[in-house]
Scaffold this motif. Structure first.
Motif, PDB file in Angstrom:
ATOM      1  N   SER A  10       0.830  -1.202   0.000  1.00 54.88           N
ATOM      2  CA  SER A  10       0.000   0.000   0.000  1.00 54.88           C
ATOM      3  C   SER A  10       0.868   1.257   0.000  1.00 54.88           C
ATOM      4  N   GLU A  11       0.250   2.404  -0.290  1.00 56.81           N
ATOM      5  CA  GLU A  11       0.983   3.666  -0.280  1.00 56.81           C
ATOM      6  C   GLU A  11       1.593   3.966   1.096  1.00 56.81           C
ATOM      7  N   PRO A  12       0.821   3.799   2.210  1.00 55.94           N
ATOM      8  CA  PRO A  12       1.448   4.027   3.525  1.00 55.94           C
ATOM      9  C   PRO A  12       2.628   3.077   3.787  1.00 55.94           C
ATOM     10  N   ALA A  13       2.534   1.842   3.330  1.00 55.35           N
ATOM     11  CA  ALA A  13       3.634   0.884   3.512  1.00 55.35           C
ATOM     12  C   ALA A  13       4.842   1.307   2.686  1.00 55.35           C
ATOM     13  N   GLN A  14       4.603   1.844   1.499  1.00 57.78           N
ATOM     14  CA  GLN A  14       5.704   2.338   0.675  1.00 57.78           C
ATOM     15  C   GLN A  14       6.397   3.510   1.356  1.00 57.78           C
ATOM     16  N   LYS A  15       5.616   4.376   2.006  1.00 57.33           N
ATOM     17  CA  LYS A  15       6.206   5.483   2.763  1.00 57.33           C
ATOM     18  C   LYS A  15       7.028   4.948   3.937  1.00 57.33           C
ATOM     19  N   ALA A  16       6.554   3.878   4.569  1.00 50.63           N
ATOM     20  CA  ALA A  16       7.294   3.265   5.677  1.00 50.63           C
ATOM     21  C   ALA A  16       8.630   2.718   5.187  1.00 50.63           C
ATOM     22  N   VAL A  17       8.643   2.089   4.018  1.00 49.03           N
ATOM     23  CA  VAL A  17       9.886   1.570   3.438  1.00 49.03           C
ATOM     24  C   VAL A  17      10.847   2.713   3.154  1.00 49.03           C
ATOM     25  N   ILE A 106       5.696   1.071  10.446  1.00 47.68           N
ATOM     26  CA  ILE A 106       4.488   0.604   9.776  1.00 47.68           C
ATOM     27  C   ILE A 106       3.785   1.761   9.098  1.00 47.68           C
ATOM     28  N   GLY A 107       3.008   1.446   8.098  1.00 45.32           N
ATOM     29  CA  GLY A 107       2.158   2.435   7.457  1.00 45.32           C
ATOM     30  C   GLY A 107       0.772   2.357   8.058  1.00 45.32           C
ATOM     31  N   SER A 108       0.075   3.475   8.052  1.00 44.28           N
ATOM     32  CA  SER A 108      -1.299   3.498   8.548  1.00 44.28           C
ATOM     33  C   SER A 108      -2.169   4.172   7.508  1.00 44.28           C
ATOM     34  N   HIS A 109      -3.332   3.597   7.294  1.00 44.17           N
ATOM     35  CA  HIS A 109      -4.268   4.177   6.331  1.00 44.17           C
ATOM     36  C   HIS A 109      -4.984   5.383   6.921  1.00 44.17           C
ATOM     37  N   THR A 135       7.319   3.366  14.740  1.00 46.39           N
ATOM     38  CA  THR A 135       7.056   4.592  13.989  1.00 46.39           C
ATOM     39  C   THR A 135       5.917   4.292  13.034  1.00 46.39           C
ATOM     40  N   VAL A 136       4.901   5.168  13.038  1.00 53.59           N
ATOM     41  CA  VAL A 136       3.749   4.995  12.160  1.00 53.59           C
ATOM     42  C   VAL A 136       3.796   6.078  11.081  1.00 53.59           C
ATOM     43  N   MET A 137       3.763   5.643   9.825  1.00 58.04           N
ATOM     44  CA  MET A 137       3.809   6.557   8.684  1.00 58.04           C
ATOM     45  C   MET A 137       2.415   6.674   8.078  1.00 58.04           C
ATOM     46  N   ARG A 138       2.031   7.909   7.715  1.00 61.65           N
ATOM     47  CA  ARG A 138       0.749   8.116   7.023  1.00 61.65           C
ATOM     48  C   ARG A 138       0.993   8.559   5.621  1.00 61.65           C
TER      49      ARG A 138
END
Length: 138
Positions: A10-17, A106-109, A135-138
């Protein structure tokens, strides 16, 4: 130091990466993909998921590095991929506990209100249960 990134494409997961590779350029990065097992899965259902997972390992081992290379700025950067079958929050926390992980990203929706109540929040569960900082990325 080992950094665990929960990755589902997902986009949030890509931001986390992207955050993990930028913020921790010299640390070991582990990308964890969780194949969600349905509630009430029988032993046969879990065995079928594990068989499917084994079949996908070769496919994922070639697809995922290309996908990640498109996200990060250094395509030669090493990272490790892992897969698990189960509930995403539980598997991320379990992996962190069992594998000497120092930090989880992690990414968060970013769901809120009724949709969050009905669907639950994987990110919130990980934050509450993780044995290490998250760390949570949005």
């Amino acid at each position: 130091m080992a950094i665990l990134v929960a990755y589902d494409g997902s986009e949030p997961a890509q931001k986390a990466v992207e955050h993990a590779f930028t913020t921790y350029p010299d640390e070991e990065i582990v990308l964890l993909r969780v194949i969600e097992a349905a509630d009430g899965s029988t032993g046969a259902g879990i065995m079928a998921a594990q068989e499917w997972l084994r079949d996908r390992e070769e496919e994922v081992s070639t697809e995922l590095p290309e996908e990640i290379a498109a996200i990060i700025s250094d395509p030669d950067r090493d990272f490790r991929t892992e897969t698990a079958v189960g509930k995403p929050a539980r598997e991320v926390v379990r992996f962190a506990e069992d594998n000497d992980i120092d930090h989880v990203i992690i990414g968060s929706h970013g769901r809120s209100g009724l949709s969050r109540i009905l669907l639950g929040s994987v990110a919130e569960t990980i934050v509450r249960r993780s044995p290490v900082p998250v760390t949570v990325m949005r």
